[in-house]
Write an enzyme that holds these catalytic residues in place. Structure first.
Site, mmCIF file in Angstrom:
data_model
loop_
_atom_site.group_PDB
_atom_site.id
_atom_site.type_symbol
_atom_site.label_atom_id
_atom_site.label_comp_id
_atom_site.label_asym_id
_atom_site.label_seq_id
_atom_site.Cartn_x
_atom_site.Cartn_y
_atom_site.Cartn_z
ATOM 1 N N SER A 1 36.481 11.369 -14.124
ATOM 2 C CA SER A 1 37.601 10.518 -14.492
ATOM 3 C C SER A 1 38.348 10.039 -13.249
ATOM 4 C CB SER A 1 38.519 11.244 -15.471
ATOM 5 O OG SER A 1 39.481 10.372 -16.008
ATOM 6 N N ASP B 1 41.378 3.589 -14.905
ATOM 7 C CA ASP B 1 40.955 4.640 -13.986
ATOM 8 C C ASP B 1 39.436 4.536 -13.843
ATOM 9 O OD1 ASP B 1 40.306 5.537 -16.515
ATOM 10 O OD2 ASP B 1 40.778 7.627 -16.098
ATOM 11 N N ASP C 1 36.690 5.942 -14.859
ATOM 12 C CA ASP C 1 35.761 5.964 -15.994
ATOM 13 C C ASP C 1 36.269 5.124 -17.157
ATOM 14 O OD1 ASP C 1 37.797 7.800 -16.638
ATOM 15 O OD2 ASP C 1 36.476 8.918 -17.985
ATOM 16 N N ASP D 1 38.776 5.163 -19.244
ATOM 17 C CA ASP D 1 39.348 5.629 -20.509
ATOM 18 C C ASP D 1 40.869 5.572 -20.490
ATOM 19 O OD1 ASP D 1 39.752 7.789 -18.803
ATOM 20 O OD2 ASP D 1 39.033 9.300 -20.205
ATOM 21 N N ARG D 2 41.467 5.309 -19.337
ATOM 22 C CA ARG D 2 42.919 5.163 -19.249
ATOM 23 C C ARG D 2 43.283 3.726 -18.869
ATOM 24 N NH1 ARG D 2 42.099 10.507 -17.693
ATOM 25 N NH2 ARG D 2 43.675 11.997 -18.393
ATOM 26 N N THR E 1 48.674 19.054 -26.108
ATOM 27 C CA THR E 1 48.349 18.093 -25.064
ATOM 28 C C THR E 1 46.840 17.888 -24.957
ATOM 29 O OG1 THR E 1 50.281 18.849 -23.855
ATOM 30 C CG2 THR E 1 48.674 17.566 -22.633
ATOM 31 N N GLU F 1 48.805 9.652 -25.345
ATOM 32 C CA GLU F 1 49.423 10.711 -24.551
ATOM 33 C C GLU F 1 50.071 10.084 -23.335
ATOM 34 O OE1 GLU F 1 46.546 13.494 -23.165
ATOM 35 O OE2 GLU F 1 45.289 11.991 -22.203
ATOM 36 N N LYS G 1 40.673 8.544 -25.902
ATOM 37 C CA LYS G 1 41.391 7.454 -25.241
ATOM 38 C C LYS G 1 40.395 6.393 -24.785
ATOM 39 C CE LYS G 1 41.806 10.477 -21.167
ATOM 40 N NZ LYS G 1 41.371 11.712 -21.875
#
Length: 562
Positions: A99, A257, A259, A261-262, A336, A360, A374
């Protein structure tokens, strides 16, 4: 990546996969082989190994046991692994990625058959079977991968194409999407660029509206232009994107980011760049998701808002909770991490709820029902649609955010809740034993004698999800499950309508702190005093050799230290 059982290397990957494979066989029986697994990888490389080589190793193990393996042949964004799991009915999935971690790292992300990352009891049972299968399986050594008839390529088989076809269902204001809104995009040296371009095509934005940060949009495992490949780090990580935007006279920057996913977003506000926090993006995207639900169901007599749901982690802002109370939909809080949110979303959908948004605070967002994890690719397309709609209404994302706070927390709600003030950061704690001692000291041993006052602020409640204690419930048992494998304590302060959570990171040597205060003044000084009191009293970073971020030096310096 490195040598030893605590690092990512060929032997650890092989042993881990043998344990996973043995567990899937025990749970699904012969059906496991037919359903198979999905395997993806990013661009990480170093020390004679790479994400691709690890993914090949994973595939060999499963193929040697007769499993169907859906192996992405090229670099892929993380969300496509859970997407493939659900589209092809796989019993599990593995994504090889670190990530947003530093260049030397790599990781092994394991998904269950529901498309969410694994949670208890699966994790402990997998770990036990890894220990029982440490000796390399001999049949695996002769296994071919790409020529094996059981090894299928999701890209060729239409899995990626089906993702972008489904993505079109998230479009809300289709007529707006043909309008051009210039956006600067950076993949942070990761894999996101081609997928975001396709997402823009699917939404009708057109990839020509993307102004790419050329130095950061090709995968590069050395991450040469950033000290730390995490767009959540803010202005430092986005500096090249800001330069590109200034050159192009563009007011919006989006970033994934490595990978993908964010999602990070920044907008020019009064000549300065405002980098939205994860909680601010959560408020914007969550409200937009509900607005779109209303528009889609405006003439649907069967639409029931009480069956709509949003999910957020317990350390995220409670804005959506109060939005839900006002608008009539359901809000659910989880531990979390998206493994908890994804699994809870799956349960809620099985119960008949329509989960339209999850998030999140660490800039992770799931819009709609695309995946149970995500997804920075879908979130990027949706955010730009929202920005276009706001532009047509004569406002910016920043202005709209503060209007939301006043409107949805205004009048009666303003008096009850006020504007959410949020402050979060972390200190680095490289020694796990020090981290454990700091949290054990807060508990006061077996007596659960937590602090009753911190720096003049009276503690009115304590929730400790590591040991399963909550002083606010009649039986002392928290509503949320245990935070297994990590430390997590929340302190509540009724006099200032605030809470502060201390949590050890599960992936990095950090102790994170999250705080939120309700205020009708918008003055963050009282919150800063509270955070200083909690962190300096309970962690005392300088005395315990914890590394404080330069931008937090003033905040976390005790007053008596000058």
């Amino acid at each position: 990546m490195g040598i030893g059982s605590s690092c990512m290397n060929d032997l650890v990957v092989l042993q881990s996969t043998q344990g996973v494979c043995a567990y899937l066989e025990s749970v699904f029986g012969a059906e496991a082989k037919r359903r198979g697994v999905c395997v993806g990888f990013d661009h990480r490389a170093g020390a004679g190994c790479s994400s691709k080589s690890f993914a090949t190793q994973v595939s060999k193990v499963f193929l040697s046991r007769g499993f169907t393996v859906w192996l992405f042949r090229d670099l892929v964004a993380t969300p496509f692994v859970p997407w493939c799991i659900e589209q092809r009915g796989c019993c599990a999935g593995i994504m090889i990625t670190a990530s947003h971690n530093p260049a030397a790292d790599n990781g092994y992300k394991l998904y269950w058959s529901n498309g969410a990352q694994i949670i208890p009891p699966h994790d402990a049972k997998v770990a036990a079977l890894i220990d029982d299968n440490l000796e390399p399986w001999t049949e695996m050594q002769q296994t071919e991968v790409t020529t094996n008839p059981l090894c299928k390529d999701p890209g060729v088989e239409g899995v990626i194409a089906s993702y972008f076809e489904r993505l079109k269902s998230l479009k809300c204001l289709k007529s707006l999407n043909v309008e051009v809104l210039p956006v600067v995009y950076t993949a942070m040296h990761g894999v996101g660029c081609p997928f975001v371009q396709q997402a823009f095509d699917a939404f009708g934005h057109g990839r020509e509206s993307l102004r790419l940060v050329g130095a950061q949009c090709e995968p590069d495992p050395s991450f040469p232009t950033v000290a730390f490949p995490n767009p959540e780090e803010g202005k430092g990580a986005l500096q090249l994107a800001f330069q590109e935007a200034d050159s192009a006279k563009c007011n919006l920057v989006i970033a994934n980011d490595p990978d993908a996913d964010r999602l990070a977003v920044a907008e020019r506000n009064c000549g300065e760049w405002h980098v939205f926090s994860g909680n601010e993006l959560g408020a914007l995207l969550g409200h937009w998701a509900f607005r779109c639900w209303q528009l889609r169901n405006d003439k649907n007599p069967k639409a029931d808002v009480s069956r709509v749901c949003m999910v957020a982690s317990t350390v995220s802002s409670k804005f959506l909770k109060h939005l839900a109370a006002k608008e009539g939909f359901r809000f659910v809080e989880t531990l979390t991490g998206f493994k908890w949110m994804g699994s809870r979303s799956a349960e809620l959908r099985n119960e008949g709820f329509e989960v339209i948004f999850s998030y999140e605070e660490a800039i992770g967002f799931c819009v709609g029902d695309m995946v149970k994890d995500k997804d920075g690719v879908a979130a990027a397309a949706v955010f730009v649609e929202m920005a276009k709609a706001l532009r047509n209404e004569g406002t910016t994302c920043f202005q709209h955010l503060h209007k939301l706070y006043l409107e949805h927390l205004g009048t009666v709600y303003f008096l009850m809740y006020g504007r959410p003030l949020l402050l979060q950061s972390y200190v680095k704690s490289p020694d796990p034993s020090v981290t454990r001692k700091l949290f054990e000291a807060q508990r006061g041993g077996d007596q659960k004698s937590y602090p009753k006052c911190l720096g003049g602020f009276v503690v009115t409640g304590v929730r400790d999800l590591t040991v399963g204690y909550d002083s606010r419930t009649p039986d002392g048992v928290p509503e949320l499950p245990l935070n297994l494998g990590g430390e997590m304590i929340t302190y509540y302060f009724d006099a200032v309508e605030a809470d502060v959570t201390l949590r050890s990171s599960g992936t990095e040597p950090k102790i994170k702190f999250y705080s939120e205060m309700r205020s009708d003044k918008g003055d963050v000084s009282e919150l800063r005093k509270l955070v200083r009191a909690v962190v300096c009293t309970l962690l005392d970073p300088f005395a315990h050799g914890l590394e404080v971020r330069p931008e937090d030096q003033e905040l976390l310096t005790k007053q008596d230290q000058g």
